[in-house]
Design a protein around this motif. Sequence first.
Motif, PDB file in Angstrom:
ATOM      1  N   GLY A 147       0.827  -1.484  -0.106  1.00 50.26           N
ATOM      2  CA  GLY A 147       0.301   0.144  -0.287  1.00 50.26           C
ATOM      3  C   GLY A 147       0.918   1.277   0.357  1.00 50.26           C
ATOM      4  N   SER A 163      -2.635  -8.066  -1.697  1.00 50.53           N
ATOM      5  CA  SER A 163      -1.879  -6.960  -2.540  1.00 50.53           C
ATOM      6  C   SER A 163      -2.269  -6.057  -3.227  1.00 50.53           C
ATOM      7  CB  SER A 163      -0.338  -8.217  -2.480  1.00 50.53           C
ATOM      8  OG  SER A 163      -0.688  -9.206  -3.351  1.00 50.53           O
ATOM      9  N   ASP A 189       9.243   3.288   7.521  1.00 54.36           N
ATOM     10  CA  ASP A 189       9.087   2.303   7.721  1.00 54.36           C
ATOM     11  C   ASP A 189      10.395   1.474   8.376  1.00 54.36           C
ATOM     12  OD1 ASP A 189       8.146  -0.308   5.714  1.00 54.36           O
ATOM     13  OD2 ASP A 189       8.917  -0.410   7.640  1.00 54.36           O
TER      14      ASP A 189
HETATM   15  C1  FAD Z   1       2.922 -15.246   3.980  1.00 50.53           C
HETATM   16  C2  FAD Z   1       2.359 -14.459   3.209  1.00 50.53           C
HETATM   17  C3  FAD Z   1       1.666 -14.364   1.661  1.00 50.53           C
HETATM   18  C4  FAD Z   1       0.997 -13.971   1.053  1.00 50.53           C
HETATM   19  N1  FAD Z   1       0.507 -13.974  -0.445  1.00 50.53           N
HETATM   20  C5  FAD Z   1      -0.489 -13.242  -0.736  1.00 50.53           C
HETATM   21  C6  FAD Z   1      -0.260 -13.998  -2.304  1.00 50.53           C
HETATM   22  O1  FAD Z   1      -0.159 -14.925  -3.118  1.00 50.53           O
HETATM   23  N2  FAD Z   1      -1.008 -13.291  -2.556  1.00 50.53           N
HETATM   24  C7  FAD Z   1      -1.933 -11.882  -2.863  1.00 50.53           C
HETATM   25  O2  FAD Z   1      -2.153 -10.610  -3.280  1.00 50.53           O
HETATM   26  N3  FAD Z   1      -1.542 -11.301  -1.252  1.00 50.53           N
HETATM   27  C8  FAD Z   1      -0.620 -11.712  -0.343  1.00 50.53           C
HETATM   28  N4  FAD Z   1      -0.388 -11.576   0.759  1.00 50.53           N
HETATM   29  C9  FAD Z   1      -1.116 -10.488   1.174  1.00 50.53           C
HETATM   30  C10 FAD Z   1      -0.358  -9.316   0.911  1.00 50.53           C
HETATM   31  O3  FAD Z   1       1.116  -9.698   1.205  1.00 50.53           O
HETATM   32  C11 FAD Z   1      -1.086  -7.799   1.942  1.00 50.53           C
HETATM   33  O4  FAD Z   1      -2.350  -8.089   1.795  1.00 50.53           O
HETATM   34  C12 FAD Z   1      -0.655  -7.188   1.379  1.00 50.53           C
HETATM   35  O5  FAD Z   1       0.779  -7.016   1.993  1.00 50.53           O
HETATM   36  C13 FAD Z   1      -0.624  -5.537   2.496  1.00 50.53           C
HETATM   37  O6  FAD Z   1      -0.030  -4.366   1.770  1.00 50.53           O
HETATM   38  P1  FAD Z   1      -0.103  -3.036   2.964  1.00 50.53           P
HETATM   39  O7  FAD Z   1       0.619  -1.978   2.643  1.00 50.53           O
HETATM   40  O8  FAD Z   1      -0.886  -3.682   3.716  1.00 50.53           O
HETATM   41  O9  FAD Z   1       0.432  -4.038   4.391  1.00 50.53           O
HETATM   42  P2  FAD Z   1       2.551  -4.636   4.243  1.00 50.53           P
HETATM   43  O10 FAD Z   1       2.871  -4.889   2.501  1.00 50.53           O
HETATM   44  O11 FAD Z   1       2.293  -6.004   5.232  1.00 50.53           O
HETATM   45  O12 FAD Z   1       3.543  -3.628   4.092  1.00 50.53           O
HETATM   46  C14 FAD Z   1       3.769  -2.833   5.510  1.00 50.53           C
HETATM   47  C15 FAD Z   1       4.759  -1.831   5.922  1.00 50.53           C
HETATM   48  O13 FAD Z   1       4.512  -1.492   7.527  1.00 50.53           O
HETATM   49  C16 FAD Z   1       5.774  -1.112   8.316  1.00 50.53           C
HETATM   50  N5  FAD Z   1       5.623  -1.371   9.744  1.00 50.53           N
HETATM   51  C17 FAD Z   1       4.394  -2.011   9.885  1.00 50.53           C
HETATM   52  N6  FAD Z   1       5.015  -1.532  11.336  1.00 50.53           N
HETATM   53  C18 FAD Z   1       5.466  -0.184  11.176  1.00 50.53           C
HETATM   54  C19 FAD Z   1       5.568   0.874  12.325  1.00 50.53           C
HETATM   55  N7  FAD Z   1       5.524   1.314  13.267  1.00 50.53           N
HETATM   56  N8  FAD Z   1       6.676   1.855  11.984  1.00 50.53           N
HETATM   57  C20 FAD Z   1       7.099   2.197  10.581  1.00 50.53           C
HETATM   58  N9  FAD Z   1       6.638   0.913  10.148  1.00 50.53           N
HETATM   59  C21 FAD Z   1       6.255  -0.098  10.565  1.00 50.53           C
HETATM   60  C22 FAD Z   1       6.639  -3.030   7.049  1.00 50.53           C
HETATM   61  O14 FAD Z   1       7.872  -2.740   7.739  1.00 50.53           O
HETATM   62  C23 FAD Z   1       5.798  -3.334   6.521  1.00 50.53           C
HETATM   63  O15 FAD Z   1       6.995  -2.680   5.416  1.00 50.53           O
HETATM   64  C24 FAD Z   1       0.631 -12.652   1.686  1.00 50.53           C
HETATM   65  C25 FAD Z   1       0.912 -12.034   2.643  1.00 50.53           C
HETATM   66  C26 FAD Z   1       1.857 -12.699   3.867  1.00 50.53           C
HETATM   67  C27 FAD Z   1       2.926 -12.774   4.835  1.00 50.53           C
END
Ligand code: FAD
Length: 449
Positions: A16, A317, A35
């Motif tokens: 995101g 994702s 991050d």
């Molecule tokens: C093992 C696994 C497999 C997956 N496989 C799939 C798949 O095959 N297909 C699919 O579509 N989705 C998959 N997903 C789900 C997908 O990865 C998530 O939906 C997606 O990453 C969400 O994006 P996001 O930006 O919300 O969070 P994230 O990508 O998790 O990013 C969050 C970020 O915030 C940072 N952060 C957290 N807390 C703090 C803080 N307090 N201060 C500073 N930084 C912070 C973290 O370091 C990270 O970089 C999978 C997830 C996992 C765990």
Amino acid sequence: MVGDDPKIVIVGGGFGGLWAASALANKPVSVTLIDRKNHHVFQPLLYQVATSVLSPGEIAQPLRRILNDAKNVDVLLGEVTDFDKENSAVKLEDGSKVEYDYLIVAAGARHSYFGHNDWETSAPGLKTLEDAVEMRRRILLAFELAERQAYLEGEHRPLNFVVVGGGPTGVELAGAIADIARQALAKDFKKIDTRKTKVILFEGSDRVLGTFTPDLTDSAKKQLEDLGVEVRLNSFVTDIAPGKVKVGEDWIECDVVLWATGVAASPLGTRLVAETDKAGRVFVEPDLSLKDHKNIFVIGDMASIRQEDGTPVPGVSPAAMQMGTATAKNILAEIKGKPRTKFKYVDKGSMATIGRSKAIADVFGMKLTGFVAWMFWLFLHVFFLIGFRNRFAVIFEWFWAYLTRERSARLITGDAAELRNALLFLEGEEAVKILDERSERNKAGRSAT
Ligand SMILES: Cc1cc2nc3c(=O)[nH]c(=O)nc-3n(C[C@H](O)[C@H](O)[C@H](O)COP(=O)(O)OP(=O)(O)OC[C@H]3O[C@@H](n4cnc5c(N)ncnc54)[C@H](O)[C@@H]3O)c2cc1C
């Protein structure tokens, strides 16, 4: 910072946050991406690191490098611990503050242990590179310890792996462990027959991969069983202790337990003092902003929002990426005096891989299983790795693993003290005594020479 341009702070450089930053790159705004890690992780491939196909560096990239062409984006390494909404600032772990005009919170989610956080030591989950390396260590160590026991004592107790949760991650992990035990590791170990390894997948509901249609989930279960995985449906794990899990009233002994169920949104959601759902996801308005703070957006796995048909936007994702881009567009539009638009999730289908040549896919109105679905999965993941310097290495590693069934990233990292702890955990006091005696003899031998 660029002059008086509006200041946008993004918390989290996952799917995101990174997509929001990319959409704001070289636009008339000043962006700060914070991050707690210095890298973006391609989470869908984490299980490949956990099961030794890929190395951590092949699925992660420094945020600073990805955004090096974005002249208006600063990247800060830091943990956001709180928000000062009245003064429009985020607080970092050292008490420092970063001010914003607009805030995008994209800190993701972790697995939830349903109130049993103490289970995490015995049953690690998979979210970060560190988690994947820890899983890889436990998996490889279990085989090494069995080999050693067979060498020292002439026999070893059966090798059992347990995976808790039949969603995509649990299915991928169970399939991959069964596959390496039967193929890649079989010829490397001389005293044990790794092909006799038992992999049990426990799923609480009556289907694995429950978000897919019943015909596809039936196929997934069969494909898992073909790989040698024992799939136990309607089976809730009710307790976990070192070396064993409790299912119903029975304790089942195992060498490694991997946790692949439950979702808990980042605790930062509660720091925003906004309304959240049971998993801690923040309820957002149709434009992904907070009801009482229109300049704060919550996106990705942290956001709770429904589609027009009433179903929740899934925590995947593509949804996080689309939310990142949509939020950036809304901020840029507002700066130009134009109205915001509602977020609309475009579902391009879903797929899940089960093992080598095994997968299910529901894409473009087609339901695919087996090799064709696996090829779809493989090409899509390679496509999304584009932008990653090492995508060629990844393609090569996959191709090599496919042709030879070899796993190249099989290093166990850690020192002797860690190995001792692992032994204690997996094999008990007796094995540790043998290790200590042998190490004492070695030391004595070294000092005598
Ligand atoms: C093992 C696994 C497999 C997956 N496989 C799939 C798949 O095959 N297909 C699919 O579509 N989705 C998959 N997903 C789900 C997908 O990865 C998530 O939906 C997606 O990453 C969400 O994006 P996001 O930006 O919300 O969070 P994230 O990508 O998790 O990013 C969050 C970020 O915030 C940072 N952060 C957290 N807390 C703090 C803080 N307090 N201060 C500073 N930084 C912070 C973290 O370091 C990270 O970089 C999978 C997830 C996992 C765990």
